[in-house]
Design an enzyme around this catalytic site. Structure first.
Site, short mmCIF file in Angstrom:
data_model
loop_
_atom_site.label_atom_id
_atom_site.label_comp_id
_atom_site.label_asym_id
_atom_site.label_seq_id
_atom_site.Cartn_x
_atom_site.Cartn_y
_atom_site.Cartn_z
N ASP A 190 4.20 2.88 8.11
CA ASP A 190 3.21 1.86 7.73
C ASP A 190 3.99 0.81 7.13
OD1 ASP A 190 1.46 3.39 9.10
OD2 ASP A 190 0.18 3.90 7.64
N LYS A 237 1.86 4.49 -0.99
CA LYS A 237 1.09 5.89 -1.51
C LYS A 237 1.79 6.90 -0.60
CE LYS A 237 -2.24 5.24 2.00
NZ LYS A 237 -3.00 4.10 2.41
N ASN A 263 2.42 7.64 2.96
CA ASN A 263 3.33 7.07 3.68
C ASN A 263 4.79 7.37 3.33
OD1 ASN A 263 1.35 5.31 4.87
ND2 ASN A 263 1.18 3.80 2.84
N ASP A 289 0.86 -1.27 -0.08
CA ASP A 289 -0.01 0.17 0.08
C ASP A 289 0.77 1.21 -0.12
OD1 ASP A 289 -2.18 1.54 0.07
OD2 ASP A 289 -2.65 1.38 2.00
N THR A 337 -8.36 7.22 -4.03
CA THR A 337 -7.94 6.87 -5.85
C THR A 337 -7.06 5.59 -5.58
OG1 THR A 337 -6.17 7.67 -7.21
CG2 THR A 337 -6.21 8.90 -5.26
#
Lengths: 422, 214
Positions: A163, A147, A150, A145, A185
Site C-alpha cells: 500500500d 502499520k 502493511n 500510514d 488504534t
C-alpha cells in the site's frame, strides 16, 4: 465471497475478467477485501484487492481526484521490499488491484504467535523496512500510514511493504481529522498528526518505523491504553517504557526514532549510519532501482553490432510510438564516432553508477533520481549510432544530464567526425 | 433520484463517430475490456488535442509523437497510413486499438513482421524495392544533421540488398523479409511497446467510470 460477483469472459466462466482465478479470502478491511488469485495465463499467484466504489466515494469524496495520482505513484515503485502493483481493473461498482502476492502473511501475526523477535532479526526486518521507506522518500513518496497489516513477509523471510502510495485509497482519515488504523488504534501515528499541525510525510514515516521496531523487539506497543484519550496523551508526550532486556544501544536508537519533536527526530539518512542499524555488517542500502554493478571495469568495447539499412531506418523517431504514451519514455539516438571509453569516463566524472551491457551501458544518478540507458552500435567504419533512453526516474534530471552534459561531452570529443542527432 | 442519475449518465455515454464497444474490441485483440477503456482515455487525449472531434488527425498524431504538429517525417506518415485502415485520413478509436494491438508484447511475431513489411512497402507493390529502401535511408538521414554523401547512402543500400535480396531480383519480397527478421529480430524492436501491458496503470481514470457490468 457471496457479494463478490465475478465478471466473466466466455473462455473461463469462473475467472475475474477471464484472467484471474479467485481463491480464498486473505484479508478484510473497512473498504476492501483481499483475495488470493492465480493469473491464468502465467500461473503466477497474485493478490487481488477489491474496493467498493460507492462505499469509498461516500467516505472519501476526494478519491476521484486522488486515484490517478496514487496509481501512477505505485506504478513507479519497483523495489524488492515493496509490494508491486501489476494492474488495475474495474467494473461499474468495484475497483480491483492485482498485486504481487506475498506468501508468508503479516509480520505481526508472527509476533502475536511467537512473541518478540531477537534483536538481530528485528534489525534485519527494520533494515528492509528502511530500505523501502528510503527508496520511496527519495522519490517524494510517503506512506503516511505504516502499520502492522502493511508489513508482509514472503517465503524467503523478506519484508514487503504494501500500500505504498495507495494511502489515499485506503485512507482512514475520518471526519474527526484523525488517522485511524483499521484495527481502530492510532498507535503508529506520530504526535504532530495528533496535534493537527501540518506535518511532513518523511518525519511521520520515521516515527511509524520507530513504533514498528519497538513492537518487533519488545513484543508489545510502545503507546497503548484501552482509553483512546490516554493513548493520545502518551503519544503526544512520547511516554513509553523499554523492556529491561533491550540493549542500551537499541534503547538509544529507539529514543531517536520516537522523538516527539519532528525537527530533531532522526532522518532516514542518519538512520542508515546509526551504530545499532549497521551492526553486524550491513551492505549499504540502495534507495534506487536495482542495478547489478558486477563487471563494471574493463574498458574494451566488446562486439559492437554491425548494422544494415533496416537497422538504420529503425532508428527513426517516426517509428518510435512510445511518444504516444507521453511521459512514459524519452529516448534519443544520434550518430557519432563516440565510443565506450567516453561514456565510462563521463560516468566517473559525474559520479554515476554504470552497468555495462552487451552493446551499451546503463547509468544511474545518485538516489536513483534518473536512469539512462546508452546503446552503441556500429554502422560502418566511420559511424556509430549512440542511443540514449530514459529508463526511469525523474524526467527533468534525465534531460539535464543528457542534453547539457553527456550529449555535449560525447559530441564534443569528436569534432572531426560528423555527428548527427535524430 | 437514482433513476434520473442513471438516465443522465446514459446520455453522457453517447460516443462520437468511430467509437466501438470495448467488449467487441476486447474479443478481437489481446486487450481486456479495462485495457481498452484505459486506451480510450489516451485516445480521447490524442483525438481532441487540436480538433475536438474524437478522431485522430494527422496533425494530432504528429503532435503526440514529436510535440510538433507540422513535423515532416516519412515514417510517421507511414505509421499513420497503416493505422488509418479505412484510408479516410483519420484514425478512429477502433482503428487505433486494432493497430496498437499489433504492438502488444503478446502479439505473435509474424503479425508484427507483416505490419512492418507493409509499412516499408511505400508504393504498396508487395515488395520493398531498392528505390524505396534508398528513399527510407535518405529520410532517416535527413532526420539527422548528418550530411552523408550520395555514395555512402548508395553503399549502405547496396550492402543491405546483397544481404537481403537472396534471389537477386532487385527487390525484397515477403519471404526474404521473413528470413531477415528471423536472422535479425531486433529489426522489429519498434513493433513492441511494453507500455501496452501497463495501460491500466498509465491511464487509470477508467476505474471510476468503467462500464463493465458486475
Amino acid at each position: 465471497m457471496p457479494e463478490i460477483q465475478i465478471v466473466s469472459d466466455n473462455s473461463n466462466t469462473n475467472a475475474l475478467f477471464g484472467k484471474y482465478e479467485l481463491g480464498k479470502l486473505l484479508g478484510c478491511g473497512a473498504f476492501a477485501k483481499v483475495f488470493h488469485a492465480r493469473d491464468l495465463r502465467t500461473g503466477q499467484s497474485v493478490a487481488i484487492k477489491i474496493l467498493n466504489k460507492k462505499k469509498l466515494l461516500l467516505t472519501n469524496p476526494a478519491l476521484a481526484n486522488n486515484i490517478k495520482r496514487e496509481i501512477s505513484i505505485m506504478r513507479r515503485l519497483s523495489h524488492p521490499n515493496i509490494v508491486r502493483l501489476h494492474e488495475v481493473m474495474a467494473t461499474k461498482t468495484k475497483i480491483f488491484f492485482a498485486m504481487e502476492f506475498v506468501k508468508g502473511g503479516e509480520l505481526f501475526n508472527k509476533i502475536s504467535k511467537h512473541g518478540r523477535l531477537s534483536e538481530d532479526l528485528s534489525r534485519r526486518y527494520f533494515q528492509q523496512l528502511i530500505s523501502a521507506v528510503g527508496y520511496c522518500h527519495a522519490r517524494g513518496v510517503y506512506h503516511r500510514d505504516l502499520k502492522p497489516e502493511n508489513l508482509l513477509i514472503d517465503e524467503n523471510g523478506s519484508l514487503k511493504v504494501s500500500d505504498f502510495g495507495l494511502s489515499a485509497l485506503t485512507d482512514q482519515i475520518r471526519p474527526d481529522g484523525f488517522l485511524h488504523t483499521l484495527c481502530g488504534t492510532p498507535a503508529y501515528v506520530a504526535p504532530e498528526i495528533l496535534s493537527k499541525k501540518g506535518y511532513e510525510g518523511a518525519k511521520v514515516d520515521v516515527w511509524s518505523c520507530g513504533v514498528v521496531l519497538f513492537v518487533l523487539a519488545a513484543g508489545y506497543l510502545p503507546f497503548n491504553d484501552p482509553n483512546m484519550m490516554s493513548m493520545y496523551k502518551k503519544i503526544y508526550k512520547g511516554e513509553y517504557r523499554c523492556p529491561k532486556w533491550m540493549s542500551q544501544d537499541l534503547k538509544r536508537f529507539i529514543s531517536r526514532l520516537l522523538d516527539i519533536n519532528p525537527e530533531t527526530r532522526i532522518t532516514v539518512d542518519e538512520i542508515v549510519k546509526d551504530p545499532w542499524f549497521v551492526k553486524g555488517g550491513f551492505k549499504p542500502i540502495k534507495f534506487h532501482d536495482e542495478i547489478d554493478l558486477k563487471g563494471g571495469g574493463g574498458g574494451e568495447v566488446e562486439g559492437v553490432k554491425s548494422l544494415n539499412a533496416f537497422d538504420l531506418i529503425s532508428f527513426s523517431s517516426g517509428l518510435d510510438l512510445s511518444g504516444l504514451f507521453a511521459g512514459c519514455s524519452e529516448s534519443e539516438r544520434f550518430l557519432s564516432e563516440k565510443l565506450a571509453e567516453e561514456v565510462e569516463e563521463f560516468a566517473k566524472e559525474e559520479n554515476l553508477k554504470v552497468k555495462k551491457e552487451e552493446y551499451g551501458f546503463e547509468m544511474e544518478g545518485q538516489n536513483g533520481n534518473f536512469m539512462i540507458e546508452i546503446y552503441i552500435s556500429r554502422l560502418n567504419d566511420l559511424l556509430a549510432v549512440v542511443e540514449a533512453r530514459r529508463r526511469g526516474g525523474d524526467a527533468g534530471c534525465y534531460k539535464e544530464m543528457w542534453n547539457n552534459r553527456l550529449r555535449v561531452k560525447l559530441t564534443s570529443v569528436c569534432d572531426q567526425t560528423p555527428i548527427a542527432t535524430i | 433520484m437514482l433513476a434520473f442519475v442513471k438516465r443522465f449518465s446514459l446520455k453522457r455515454t453517447k460516443h462520437p463517430r468511430g467509437y466501438e464497444d470495448p467488449q467487441v474490441l476486447a474479443s478481437e485483440t489481446p486487450f481486456t475490456v479495462n485495457e481498452i477503456e484505459a486506451l480510450h482515455n489516451l485516445f480521447k487525449k490524442l483525438s481532441t488535442s487540436i480538433i475536438n472531434d474524437g478522431l485522430i488527425h494527422k496533425e494530432e498524431f504528429l503532435l503526440a509523437l514529436f510535440r510538433n504538429s507540422s513535423m515532416q517525417n516519412l515514417f510517421a506518415d507511414r505509421v499513420f497510413y497503416m493505422f488509418d485502415r479505412k484510408r479516410n485520413g483519420v484514425i478512429e478509436f477502433g482503428e487505433f486499438v486494432r493497430s496498437l494491438s499489433i504492438f502488444h508484447p503478446h502479439t505473435p511475431e509474424h503479425e508484427k513482421s507483416s505490419f512492418m513489411f507493409k509499412l516499408y512497402d511505400l508504393d504498396g507493390t508487395g515488395f520493398i524495392q531498392r528505390h524505396e529502401l534508398k528513399k527510407m535511408v535518405g529520410a532517416l538521414l535527413s532526420e539527422t544533421d548528418l550530411g552523408l554523401s550520395e555514395e555512402s547512402i548508395e553503399a549502405i543500400v547496396e550492402q543491405t540488398m546483397i544481404e537481403v535480396d537472396t534471389n537477386k531480383d532487385g527487390k525484397i519480397d515477403e519471404e526474404e523479409w521473413k528470413e531477415l527478421v528471423a536472422k535479425n529480430p531486433s529489426i522489429l524492436k519498434n513493433m513492441t511497446l511494453p507500455y501496452l501491458k501497463e495501460v491500466t496503470l498509465a491511464f487509470p481514470s477508467f476505474v471510476l467510470d468503467s462500464e463493465v457490468d458486475d
